[in-house]
Scaffold this active site. Structure first.
Site, PDB file in Angstrom:
ATOM      1  N   PRO A 115       0.814  -1.212   0.000  1.00 27.99           N
ATOM      2  CA  PRO A 115       0.000   0.000   0.000  1.00 27.99           C
ATOM      3  C   PRO A 115       0.854   1.271   0.000  1.00 27.99           C
ATOM      4  O   PRO A 115       2.031   1.208   0.353  1.00 27.99           O
ATOM      5  CB  PRO A 115      -0.792  -0.095   1.314  1.00 27.99           C
ATOM      6  CG  PRO A 115      -0.556  -1.439   1.864  1.00 27.99           C
ATOM      7  CD  PRO A 115       0.657  -2.001   1.215  1.00 27.99           C
ATOM      8  N   PRO A 116       0.257   2.403  -0.373  1.00 26.21           N
ATOM      9  CA  PRO A 116       1.016   3.656  -0.410  1.00 26.21           C
ATOM     10  C   PRO A 116       1.548   4.031   0.975  1.00 26.21           C
ATOM     11  O   PRO A 116       0.927   3.715   1.988  1.00 26.21           O
ATOM     12  CB  PRO A 116      -0.027   4.701  -0.849  1.00 26.21           C
ATOM     13  CG  PRO A 116      -1.175   3.939  -1.384  1.00 26.21           C
ATOM     14  CD  PRO A 116      -1.144   2.579  -0.795  1.00 26.21           C
ATOM     15  N   GLY A 119       6.827   2.839   2.847  1.00 31.21           N
ATOM     16  CA  GLY A 119       8.292   2.934   2.909  1.00 31.21           C
ATOM     17  C   GLY A 119       9.009   2.274   1.743  1.00 31.21           C
ATOM     18  O   GLY A 119      10.192   1.967   1.849  1.00 31.21           O
ATOM     19  N   HIS A 340     -27.210  10.608  16.449  1.00 30.15           N
ATOM     20  CA  HIS A 340     -26.546   9.672  15.535  1.00 30.15           C
ATOM     21  C   HIS A 340     -25.284   9.092  16.200  1.00 30.15           C
ATOM     22  O   HIS A 340     -25.085   7.878  16.244  1.00 30.15           O
ATOM     23  CB  HIS A 340     -26.186  10.437  14.246  1.00 30.15           C
ATOM     24  CG  HIS A 340     -25.541   9.620  13.190  1.00 30.15           C
ATOM     25  ND1 HIS A 340     -26.170   9.276  12.021  1.00 30.15           N
ATOM     26  CD2 HIS A 340     -24.303   9.062  13.112  1.00 30.15           C
ATOM     27  CE1 HIS A 340     -25.356   8.561  11.267  1.00 30.15           C
ATOM     28  NE2 HIS A 340     -24.209   8.418  11.916  1.00 30.15           N
ATOM     29  N   GLU A 341     -24.467   9.978  16.754  1.00 28.27           N
ATOM     30  CA  GLU A 341     -23.208   9.506  17.369  1.00 28.27           C
ATOM     31  C   GLU A 341     -23.501   8.683  18.623  1.00 28.27           C
ATOM     32  O   GLU A 341     -22.815   7.691  18.882  1.00 28.27           O
ATOM     33  CB  GLU A 341     -22.286  10.694  17.710  1.00 28.27           C
ATOM     34  CG  GLU A 341     -21.838  11.520  16.517  1.00 28.27           C
ATOM     35  CD  GLU A 341     -21.224  10.702  15.390  1.00 28.27           C
ATOM     36  OE1 GLU A 341     -20.599   9.665  15.659  1.00 28.27           O
ATOM     37  OE2 GLU A 341     -21.399  11.103  14.219  1.00 28.27           O
ATOM     38  N   HIS A 344     -24.195   5.145  17.582  1.00 29.29           N
ATOM     39  CA  HIS A 344     -22.965   4.365  17.350  1.00 29.29           C
ATOM     40  C   HIS A 344     -22.353   3.951  18.695  1.00 29.29           C
ATOM     41  O   HIS A 344     -21.962   2.799  18.893  1.00 29.29           O
ATOM     42  CB  HIS A 344     -21.903   5.216  16.645  1.00 29.29           C
ATOM     43  CG  HIS A 344     -22.164   5.487  15.190  1.00 29.29           C
ATOM     44  ND1 HIS A 344     -22.472   4.510  14.291  1.00 29.29           N
ATOM     45  CD2 HIS A 344     -22.122   6.652  14.479  1.00 29.29           C
ATOM     46  CE1 HIS A 344     -22.614   5.050  13.080  1.00 29.29           C
ATOM     47  NE2 HIS A 344     -22.413   6.350  13.185  1.00 29.29           N
TER      48      HIS A 344
HETATM   49  P1  ATP Z   1       4.054   5.403  -2.426  1.00 23.28           P
HETATM   50  O1  ATP Z   1       3.580   4.042  -2.778  1.00 23.28           O
HETATM   51  O2  ATP Z   1       2.937   6.366  -2.162  1.00 23.28           O
HETATM   52  O3  ATP Z   1       5.125   5.945  -3.315  1.00 23.28           O
HETATM   53  P2  ATP Z   1       6.018   4.539  -0.484  1.00 23.28           P
HETATM   54  O4  ATP Z   1       5.659   3.186  -0.011  1.00 23.28           O
HETATM   55  O5  ATP Z   1       7.106   4.673  -1.474  1.00 23.28           O
HETATM   56  O6  ATP Z   1       4.716   5.298  -0.956  1.00 23.28           O
HETATM   57  P3  ATP Z   1       7.618   6.275   1.086  1.00 23.28           P
HETATM   58  O7  ATP Z   1       7.660   7.367   0.055  1.00 23.28           O
HETATM   59  O8  ATP Z   1       8.809   5.425   1.220  1.00 23.28           O
HETATM   60  O9  ATP Z   1       6.359   5.381   0.814  1.00 23.28           O
HETATM   61  O10 ATP Z   1       7.254   6.887   2.502  1.00 23.28           O
HETATM   62  C1  ATP Z   1       6.692   8.185   2.645  1.00 23.28           C
HETATM   63  C2  ATP Z   1       7.104   8.779   3.982  1.00 23.28           C
HETATM   64  O11 ATP Z   1       6.489   8.035   5.040  1.00 23.28           O
HETATM   65  C3  ATP Z   1       8.591   8.664   4.254  1.00 23.28           C
HETATM   66  O12 ATP Z   1       9.269   9.796   3.804  1.00 23.28           O
HETATM   67  C4  ATP Z   1       8.647   8.544   5.767  1.00 23.28           C
HETATM   68  O13 ATP Z   1       8.584   9.812   6.374  1.00 23.28           O
HETATM   69  C5  ATP Z   1       7.371   7.823   6.113  1.00 23.28           C
HETATM   70  N1  ATP Z   1       7.537   6.365   6.240  1.00 23.28           N
HETATM   71  C6  ATP Z   1       6.892   5.416   5.524  1.00 23.28           C
HETATM   72  N2  ATP Z   1       7.229   4.183   5.920  1.00 23.28           N
HETATM   73  C7  ATP Z   1       8.139   4.339   6.911  1.00 23.28           C
HETATM   74  C8  ATP Z   1       8.883   3.444   7.712  1.00 23.28           C
HETATM   75  N3  ATP Z   1       8.738   2.111   7.587  1.00 23.28           N
HETATM   76  N4  ATP Z   1       9.745   3.952   8.620  1.00 23.28           N
HETATM   77  C9  ATP Z   1       9.890   5.281   8.762  1.00 23.28           C
HETATM   78  N5  ATP Z   1       9.210   6.185   8.033  1.00 23.28           N
HETATM   79  C10 ATP Z   1       8.341   5.738   7.124  1.00 23.28           C
END
Ligand code: ATP
Length: 504
Positions: A115-116, A119, A340-341, A344
């Site tokens: 996922p996005p 890291g 509503h809240e 929940h």
């Molecule tokens: P995308 O798929 O959106 O390109 P990505 O998986 O490449 O995302 P990164 O660009 O590596 O994600 O991470 C974005 C920011 O999130 C990093 O600059 C850092 O600050 C933080 N981050 C993400 N994962 C970690 C991690 N495992 N440890 C430390 N910081 C992290």
């Protein structure tokens, strides 16, 4: 010197020279000295004060070089398995002599999937540092052009840049990182997507041209969160045949990431990052970084010298739901949102005792109010009963509105989306009357029928449950509207002291 000053000087010098010549002076030596002085000034200025970017043809003054901003595997929180797998693969690049001896073909491509914000980019950068390689990166979307052939030539340039930089920096290897590889490496449908096809073909050709004996050794690391979209030609042996999953971090991983991002922030001794990691199940590394950053902003905004737990809690809410908004709801709307809240919250407290941590009427992001739940253990498996309970919590809001207003509002849209997603999960997991099925075998009518049956049944069960606690609604409503926020403990006291004894 200002632009105007420069222009005046440029105009003034020839005027003075012309005047002196007119008066009969020999100005040639003066002009020569002036020219030498100007040249010296220009050289000092461009070498010392000017910025020289990567890839620029300008020469750098070594003393002006700042230390490179590199990333190591220690700067990446959690992801122990992924880091281990990646390091193992990188040994191919480091121990190339042995690999050659054994006749093993070089590892050309590593695919990071996940996922996005988990890291993946950090991993690729750390890989470059680990292997002492130059790091060249590009994103799939940069190759998309309206003109056929441009993407392909950009791929060629990228490889050329990697080789050129490695030679210039005297490195034996180069890591070429391509983010969003799915943009160029998507399945080729033929005919329609000529530009994408050419770009992908060029990438494949460049990969096929990589040899172990070549210097610099090139390793391509690509990232995607849509692996299933990739063309099989990219994934076949000899290309991206190492796949490493970079998943959302577990509790331990989240704690590690929070620790990394709190290093440069003044934290109060009483803050518990462990609690924050429990409260952030499902957060990515990027979201956790944002939590730490937002908490520091809240602390600064409030004039506090250190970041405290409430700042962290507010930051979690912000990252999860968006910033507090100033949306001024009418009195009637606030009453409806409060009911509503409470709907929940009451269901949550009854199906999962002590689970409510806060009921809030302050609008955040798109929500006009929200219920915050106490941290639970990370959970990856759910029983049928647990999913049903979650659906009932989601439906609690709309059922409460029906009980007090005789109808729903648009405020339940998100709750319904969540409920439908959970029913979908039940269908796919064989937890419904349809049995174990493949969704493609089920007609839309059958799916709609099972959706309706489950949601009607759970709506009815939610209604029966909430009817027993009508008195809790009436006792809590005014307090919630007045106070705007009820803590979990305040809410539980209200529930306890207002529930009808026989219905408990
Ligand atoms: P995308 O798929 O959106 O390109 P990505 O998986 O490449 O995302 P990164 O660009 O590596 O994600 O991470 C974005 C920011 O999130 C990093 O600059 C850092 O600050 C933080 N981050 C993400 N994962 C970690 C991690 N495992 N440890 C430390 N910081 C992290």
């Amino acid at each position: 010197m200002s632009k105007l000053g420069k222009e005046m000087l440029i105009g003034f010098i020839p005027a003075v020279a012309a005047f002196l010549i007119y008066m009969g002076y020999n100005v040639f030596p003066l002009l020569l000295i002036g020219l030498i002085g100007a040249s010296l000034f220009y050289v000092v200025k461009t070498r010392g004060g000017g910025s020289v970017g990567v890839g620029s043809s300008g020469r750098k003054n070594p003393r002006m070089n700042r230390p490179p901003a590199y990333m190591t595997f220690d700067d990446i929180g959690g992801q122990d398995r992924a880091k281990g797998e990646l390091k193992e693969a990188l040994d191919f690049l480091i121990r190339y002599e042995e690999i050659k001896k054994f006749g093993i073909r070089p590892l050309k491509g590593i695919l990071l999937t996940g996922p996005p914000g988990t890291g993946k980019t950090l991993m690729a950068k750390a890989a470059a540092h680990y292997t002492n390689s130059v790091f060249v990166s590009a994103s799939g979307s940069e190759f998309v052009e309206m003109y056929v052939g441009v993407g392909a030539s950009r791929i060629r340039d990228l490889f050329k840049e990697a080789r050129g930089r490695a030679a210039k920096e005297n490195k034996q290897s180069a890591i070429l990182f391509i983010d969003e590889i799915d943009v160029v490496g998507g399945k080729r449908e033929g005919g329609q997507q000529r530009e994408y096809d050419q770009t992908l073909n060029q990438l494949l050709t460049e990969m096929d041209g990589i040899h172990t004996s070549e210097t610099p050794r090139i390793l391509i690391i690509a990232a995607t969160n849509r692996k299933e979209m990739l063309d099989s030609a990219l994934l076949r042996p000899g290309r991206f045949d190492r796949h490493i999953e970079v998943d959302l971090p577990d509790k331990k991983g989240r704690l590690h990431i929070l620790q990394i991002h709190s290093k440069n922030k003044p934290l109060d001794d009483m803050t518990s990052l462990d609690r924050v990691s429990s409260e952030t199940f499902g957060f990515s590394g990027a979201q956790l970084e944002s939590v730490m950053n937002e908490a520091a902003i809240y602390a600064m905004r409030e004039g506090d010298a250190v970041v405290r737990q409430p700042h962290l809690s507010q930051a979690i809410d912000k990252v999860m739901m968006g910033e507090k908004t100033d949306r001024e709801a009418s009195k009637e709307e606030r009453r409806r949102v409060a009911l509503h809240e409470l709907g929940h919250a009451i269901v949550a407290e009854k199906v999962k005792p002590s689970s409510v941590s806060m009921v809030s009427l302050s609008p955040r992001g798109k929500a006009l109010g929200y219920v915050r739940h106490n941290p639970q253990q990370d959970q990856y498996l759910y029983t049928k009963m647990e999913i049903e309970h979650q659906i009932m919590i989601a439906l609690g809001g709309s059922v409460a509105e029906e009980m007090f207003y005789g109808g729903r509002s648009t405020g339940s849209r998100n709750d319904f989306e969540q409920s439908l997603r959970m029913v979908g999960n039940m269908v796919d997991s064989g937890l419904t009357g349809l049995g174990i099925v493949d969704r493609r075998q089920v007609t839309t009518e059958e799916l709609m029928k099972v959706n309706a049956e489950i949601l009607e049944d759970l709506t009815e069960r939610t209604r029966q449950l909430l009817e027993k606690y009508r008195s809790v609604f009436t006792a809590s409503l005014d307090i919630l509207i007045r106070e705007e926020v009820l803590s979990g403990d305040q809410f539980r006291i209200l529930v306890k002291s207002n529930e009808v004894p026989t219905s408990a």
